[in-house]
Structure formats: C-alpha cells, structure tokens
Write an enzyme that holds these catalytic residues in place. Structure first.
Site, PDB file in Angstrom:
ATOM      1  N   ASP A  13       0.960  -1.165  -0.520  1.00 35.48           N
ATOM      2  CA  ASP A  13      -0.353   0.094   0.361  1.00 35.48           C
ATOM      3  C   ASP A  13       1.100   1.282   0.028  1.00 35.48           C
ATOM      4  O   ASP A  13       2.044   1.278   0.389  1.00 35.48           O
ATOM      5  CB  ASP A  13      -0.952  -0.310   1.203  1.00 35.48           C
ATOM      6  CG  ASP A  13      -1.957   1.587   1.257  1.00 35.48           C
ATOM      7  OD1 ASP A  13      -2.181   2.153   0.679  1.00 35.48           O
ATOM      8  OD2 ASP A  13      -1.622   1.828   2.243  1.00 35.48           O
ATOM      9  N   ASP A  15      -0.003   5.070   1.089  1.00 33.52           N
ATOM     10  CA  ASP A  15      -0.190   6.091   1.955  1.00 33.52           C
ATOM     11  C   ASP A  15      -0.648   5.694   3.515  1.00 33.52           C
ATOM     12  O   ASP A  15      -1.456   4.399   3.792  1.00 33.52           O
ATOM     13  CB  ASP A  15      -1.284   6.733   1.980  1.00 33.52           C
ATOM     14  CG  ASP A  15      -1.984   8.508   2.711  1.00 33.52           C
ATOM     15  OD1 ASP A  15      -0.480   8.292   3.091  1.00 33.52           O
ATOM     16  OD2 ASP A  15      -2.589   9.243   2.879  1.00 33.52           O
ATOM     17  N   ASN A  47      -5.469   2.466  -3.330  1.00 27.85           N
ATOM     18  CA  ASN A  47      -7.210   2.371  -3.513  1.00 27.85           C
ATOM     19  C   ASN A  47      -7.581   3.949  -3.822  1.00 27.85           C
ATOM     20  O   ASN A  47      -8.880   4.457  -4.316  1.00 27.85           O
ATOM     21  CB  ASN A  47      -7.948   2.312  -2.870  1.00 27.85           C
ATOM     22  CG  ASN A  47      -8.574   0.558  -2.456  1.00 27.85           C
ATOM     23  OD1 ASN A  47      -8.398   0.527  -4.033  1.00 27.85           O
ATOM     24  ND2 ASN A  47      -9.849   0.603  -1.896  1.00 27.85           N
ATOM     25  N   LYS A 187      -9.615  -2.227  -4.306  1.00 25.78           N
ATOM     26  CA  LYS A 187      -9.454  -3.509  -3.149  1.00 25.78           C
ATOM     27  C   LYS A 187     -10.261  -3.128  -2.069  1.00 25.78           C
ATOM     28  O   LYS A 187     -10.549  -2.094  -1.585  1.00 25.78           O
ATOM     29  CB  LYS A 187      -7.663  -2.788  -2.313  1.00 25.78           C
ATOM     30  CG  LYS A 187      -6.908  -2.659  -2.645  1.00 25.78           C
ATOM     31  CD  LYS A 187      -5.298  -2.146  -1.910  1.00 25.78           C
ATOM     32  CE  LYS A 187      -5.588  -0.690  -1.601  1.00 25.78           C
ATOM     33  NZ  LYS A 187      -3.970  -0.324  -0.804  1.00 25.78           N
ATOM     34  N   ASP A 212      -1.863  -0.543   6.258  1.00 22.18           N
ATOM     35  CA  ASP A 212      -1.692  -0.422   7.040  1.00 22.18           C
ATOM     36  C   ASP A 212      -3.387  -0.147   7.466  1.00 22.18           C
ATOM     37  O   ASP A 212      -3.627   0.099   8.356  1.00 22.18           O
ATOM     38  CB  ASP A 212      -1.142   1.498   7.678  1.00 22.18           C
ATOM     39  CG  ASP A 212      -2.100   2.360   6.360  1.00 22.18           C
ATOM     40  OD1 ASP A 212      -2.207   2.101   5.200  1.00 22.18           O
ATOM     41  OD2 ASP A 212      -2.464   3.198   6.876  1.00 22.18           O
TER      42      ASP A 212
END
Length: 269
Positions: A13, A15, A47, A187, A212
C-alpha cells in the site's frame, strides 16, 4: 519471524505504508533496495482515484523511491481495465475527479455526460461533488445503468481527521436511485487481486501483501490467498487490531522489519 525467502513478490500500500503525507516513512528506501537486490518483484497498490499512475510515480520519485509506472496499480486504472475487459461497449458516466477520467481515456472506453444514454455510472472520490452530480448519477441508475464503485472506502484519512471518500458518495447514489452497487473494483475486491497477479505473473501463495488498513490491504491479501503483514505506521492502531476479526499473518512496527531480522512486534500472531 517473517522469512522473506517464502515470497517472490511484495505488494505495498502507499499512504501509511510507504509515505505519510509528504514524508517518506522510516526504513522504506532500505527495505525496497534490499528486496530488489534479492530479485524480488515489487508492486505498489493504492485505492486512489484522484491520482493517475503517473501522478503516483511522480510523488514517489520526489520522495526518493525508484519505481516504474508498471509497478503501480490504482483503483482508477483497475476500473479502466475492468471496462476494457468486461464492458467494452459501455457508455460510462463518471462521478469523480479528472485523474479518473484521464486513466479511462487511455482506453477505448466511451465517456458520456448525458445520464439518459449511460449504461454505467463509475464512482470515485469527488471533492467537487454536488447535488446536480448526485441527481444525474441517480437518474442514470434509475434508467438502468449499472452502478460501479472504484473503491469501497467510506472515508479518506487526512491530517487532523478524515474526509468523505468514494464509498460515501456511492451510498448517496444508491439511496437516491433506490438501487444497489453492481460491482466494486478497488481493494479488497477479487478483480483487483486478479489484475495484480496477472501483471506480475506470480502465484498468490508466493506473495506478501503489506499495508496499514485491515479492511482493504489485509483483507485483499487474505481473500486472495496471499500472506499479509500489517504495518503500524498508518491508520490502524494496536487497539483496533486487537478488536478486529481481520487478523494479519505478521505485524510490523515499521517496514524495516521485513529485512532487519528483528522480532519484537514483527512476529506471527
């Protein structure tokens, strides 16, 4: 302890995992350099629908991360692939920002503004969302257009709180049209997972998903046969992790735990 020899590919991922705002998170450069040195495949999964892959590439490059455009998957780009493969003759009304339109325009997909001729409504994050946009989208769906959601995120974390994201807008359109979402692209959808496996030519069981967020990153990995690692540098707290039914295979204090050999919180649960 996490054994990197178990994996051929690593999905990250962005951010909260690679960066936070305009700051690169600890150990990112060293971790990525080590993985690449060991001939591991790397891909960045986000995303976002308000940045193109080129936008993400530029942002990463400014932070000192070497990456190719082909190593980035956004929800907007996945949506473009979706329409090319599953609805190539679609007439798509977009509720979203220019980045999503730019991704779609890279494919032979017809974009329309008239809700009466739309066969699909594609919804992404839209910080200029208005009553008129809601009305047009609802009119299109009531007229038979399928409601496609680029990602399911209800909110987007920002400094000092959160702002409404794609899921919130989609819910408003569902309510106004008295219809339901036909499909979700980003996602943790199976389609998103299928695309990244195809692009890297890897088997799910030889991949590690690192992120995260439990409900998108970790759920994407668990639903598609990957091992998963939750990094505690983003939105998920230890308390939220303990209360969640979504359980990652590994817990990492920072990304550096992937290669440092440190145990601590980076062990299996």
């Amino acid at each position: 302890m996490l054994d990197t020899a178990l994996f051929d590919a690593y999905f990250f991922d962005l951010d909260g995992t690679i960066f936070l705002g305009d700051r690169l998170l600890p150990d990112v450069e060293e971790t990525l350099a080590t993985l690449r040195k060991n001939q591991k495949k790397v891909m960045f999964l986000t995303n976002t629908t308000v940045q193109t892959r080129e936008d993400c590439l530029l942002r990463l490059s400014k932070l000192g991360v070497d990456v190719l455009r082909e190593e980035i998957m956004t929800a907007a780009y996945a949506a473009a692939l979706y329409f090319q493969e599953k609805a190539s003759t679609a007439r798509v009304l977009i509720v979203g920002e220019p980045a999503m339109e730019r991704e779609m325009m890279g494919f032979p997909i017809k974009l329309v503004q008239d809700p009466k001729v739309a066969t699909h409504v594609l919804v992404g994050m839209d910080r200029t969302f208005t009553y008129e946009k809601l009305r047009q989208a609802a009119d299109a769906v009531r007229g038979g257009a399928q409601l496609i959601v680029a990602n399911p995120d209800p909110v987007c974390p920002v400094q000092g709180g959160a702002v409404p994201d794609t899921g919130s807008l989609a819910r408003a359109i569902e309510t106004a049209s008295e219809a339901s979402v036909s499909d979700v692209i980003g996602k943790p959808s199976p389609y998103y997972a299928q695309k990244v496996f195809q692009l890297l030519d890897v088997l799910p069981k030889r991949c590690l998903m690192v992120g995260d967020r439990l409900e998108t990153d970790i759920l994407l990995g668990k639903n598609s046969g990957m091992k998963t690692a939750l990094v505690l540098t983003g939105v998920t707290t230890k308390r939220e992790l303990e209360a969640s039914e979504i359980v990652p295979d590994y817990i990492l204090p920072t990304l550096g735990a992937l290669h440092s050999g440190q145990s601590g919180e980076a062990g299996k649960r």
